[in-house]
Design an enzyme around this catalytic site. Structure first.
Site, PDB file in Angstrom:
ATOM      1  N   CYS A 201      -6.737  -9.606  -5.187  1.00 42.54           N
ATOM      2  CA  CYS A 201      -7.444 -10.557  -4.326  1.00 42.54           C
ATOM      3  C   CYS A 201      -8.750  -9.875  -3.969  1.00 42.54           C
ATOM      4  CB  CYS A 201      -6.631 -10.880  -3.074  1.00 42.54           C
ATOM      5  SG  CYS A 201      -7.576 -11.815  -1.853  1.00 42.54           S
TER       6      CYS A 201
ATOM      7  N   CYS B 125     -10.000 -10.794  -0.085  1.00 46.96           N
ATOM      8  CA  CYS B 125      -9.284 -10.196   1.054  1.00 46.96           C
ATOM      9  C   CYS B 125      -8.171  -9.352   0.459  1.00 46.96           C
ATOM     10  CB  CYS B 125      -8.840 -11.234   2.080  1.00 46.96           C
ATOM     11  SG  CYS B 125      -8.228 -12.813   1.456  1.00 46.96           S
ATOM     12  N   SER B 126      -6.917  -9.685   0.710  1.00 50.37           N
ATOM     13  CA  SER B 126      -5.829  -8.920   0.090  1.00 50.37           C
ATOM     14  C   SER B 126      -4.590  -9.794  -0.054  1.00 50.37           C
ATOM     15  CB  SER B 126      -5.499  -7.675   0.917  1.00 50.37           C
ATOM     16  OG  SER B 126      -6.606  -6.815   0.984  1.00 50.37           O
ATOM     17  N   CYS B 127      -4.776 -11.047  -0.501  1.00 45.49           N
ATOM     18  CA  CYS B 127      -3.660 -11.976  -0.633  1.00 45.49           C
ATOM     19  C   CYS B 127      -2.594 -11.390  -1.569  1.00 45.49           C
ATOM     20  CB  CYS B 127      -4.157 -13.299  -1.189  1.00 45.49           C
ATOM     21  SG  CYS B 127      -5.331 -14.114  -0.097  1.00 45.49           S
TER      22      CYS B 127
END
Lengths: 209, 226
Positions: free
Chosen positions: A114, A117-119
């Site tokens: 991601c 962000c950090s999905c």
């Protein structure tokens, strides 16, 4: 056109600057104020932490992959509607509302990132490891996935293409790694031990016994 | 123009440090606490996931770049709490609550944690926008990039994929549009697609001719090629 109101460019600065600079004290301050206002319950925080430390983690994803390896009908159902299949196993939830399984083959290796962000598919893999959330992984995985893979000790044959999935929406991707050779007689529990977290992100391969 | 979080493809970040499979979920006690406070505050219902993402993205770039993951969460949360009038700047500065909150009945008690985490927050919505593209259709991402509803607003088309030509790989259905939802403008649901781009369409020096990057993109981010 309206302007964005989330920028805090007043002379007073961003609200975070009002909190202590030490991160542990910063968290403590927010927890204290919110608790005093009756808006959070510290015992609920303990429960959330314990849930992600002990109940929701990559063993969930490994069970899904092992079932997919063992049962072609399960794999077919996973291809058709992964969310429904993992929900039946009790793995629906926050950050896993729209699941898609992507299969590694002899010609395609899948890898998930991601960049914005950090999905990450929390119900199946838990809380992401630090490197998944790092600037280096977010920046590099899309541009040079093979160099990134090499840093994980993975070198792909030249005939295998890399497909990198950048999780820009609420869809979440689970990589189904290839089943290692020599695992024909193994049951679900034994197979699960070969299925690493990284193999389900695509930065690793399943362990060959 | 984009924001500091939009780092896909950037050079200069150095090596990646893999972690043991059996390592700690939270490397510091405050990491777990930061995650839990954020989830519990989110359960008050004053913002959605798009608003919270945008809150982190709006951190000053110098702060964003210097903060670790959970530091960004905490800083973003401080901004959200003030913007939503849940806490005042005075309360953050003093570390003490000033007065009661009319949101207390929304508190996520310990008994509700499991059900809230299990319920999740699905993003698919029915919508009136007709699905314009099908699998294998060739599309191009719009340029110039940016939120078309709010200047400087949230959007989910990464800069590295702007103006690129790809093909529809999957049709995901119709989902909440973050460009709208992040700004209290409603769900604005649209068709959402997985779009595959050849690495050579995105990068000056692709590693391998067969490699691809797939992005999930909303219909209004895409245009038909001639």
């Amino acid at each position: 056109m309206p302007h964005d109101h989330a920028d805090h460019d007043s002379p007073n600065g961003h609200p975070h600057t009002l909190l202590p600079s030490d991160p542990a004290l910063r968290v403590k301050a927010l927890e204290t104020i919110l608790t005093q206002k009756g808006l959070i319950e510290p015992a609920a925080l303990d429960e959330i932490i314990e849930t992600y430390e002990t109940k929701i983690g990559p063993r969930n994803g490994a069970r899904v992959v092992a079932k997919a390896w063992l049962d072609p009908a399960f794999m077919a159902a996973l291809r058709a509607d992964a969310t429904a299949v993992v929900s039946e196993l009790g793995y629906y939830g926050r950050q896993g509302e729209h699941m898609i399984a992507v299969e590694n083959t002899d010609t395609v290796h899948n890898m998930v990132v991601c960049t914005l962000c950090s999905c990450y598919p929390w119900p199946l893999l838990g809380i992401p490891p630090t490197w998944y959330k790092s600037d280096a992984y977010r920046a590099r995985a899309v541009r040079e996935p093979r160099k990134v893979l090499a840093e994980f000790g993975v070198v792909l044959p030249d005939g295998m293409a890399v497909r990198v999935w950048d999780s820009t929406a609420e869809t979440r991707y689970l990589v189904i790694p290839q089943r290692p050779v020599g695992t024909e007689g193994l049951d679900e529990a034994a197979l699960m031990d070969l299925i690493t977290r990284d193999s389900m992100i695509g930065t690793g391969l399943a362990v060959t016994p | 123009m984009s924001r500091v979080h939009d780092m896909g493809g950037r050079f200069g970040d150095g090596p990646i440090v893999p972690e043991a499979e059996d390592g700690a979920v939270f490397h510091e006690d405050w990491h777990g606490r930061a995650l839990a406070v954020t989830l519990a505050a989110g359960a008050l219902g004053k913002w959605n996931i798009d608003i919270s993402r945008h809150g982190r993205e709006c951190l000053p770039p110098v702060d964003y770049a210097s903060m670790s993951y959970y530091e960004k969460w905490m800083a973003g949360l401080a901004g959200l709490l003030v913007d939503a009038n849940v806490l005042s700047r005075e309360e953050l500065a003093s570390g003490e609550a000033i007065g009661a909150s009319d949101l207390a009945d929304k508190r996520m008690d310990v008994a509700k944690v499991a059900s809230v985490l299990a319920a999740g927050g699905p993003a698919d919505r029915p919508c009136d926008v007709a699905v314009a593209f099908g699998v294998s259709d060739i599309v191009r991402t719009r340029r110039i990039n940016g939120n078309r509803l709010v200047a400087g607003g949230h959007t989910r088309l990464p800069t590295y994929a702007v103006g690129a030509t790809g093909r529809i790989l999957r049709v995901h259905g119709t989902h909440v549009l973050p460009d709208s939802s992040a700004h209290h403008l409603g769900d604005g649901a649209e068709p959402l697609y997985a779009v595959a781009f050849a690495a050579s369409e995105l990068w000056a020096n692709p590693e391998h001719p067969g490699d691809e990057v797939v992005l999930d993109l909303w219909q209004s981010y895409l245009e038909r090629t001639a």
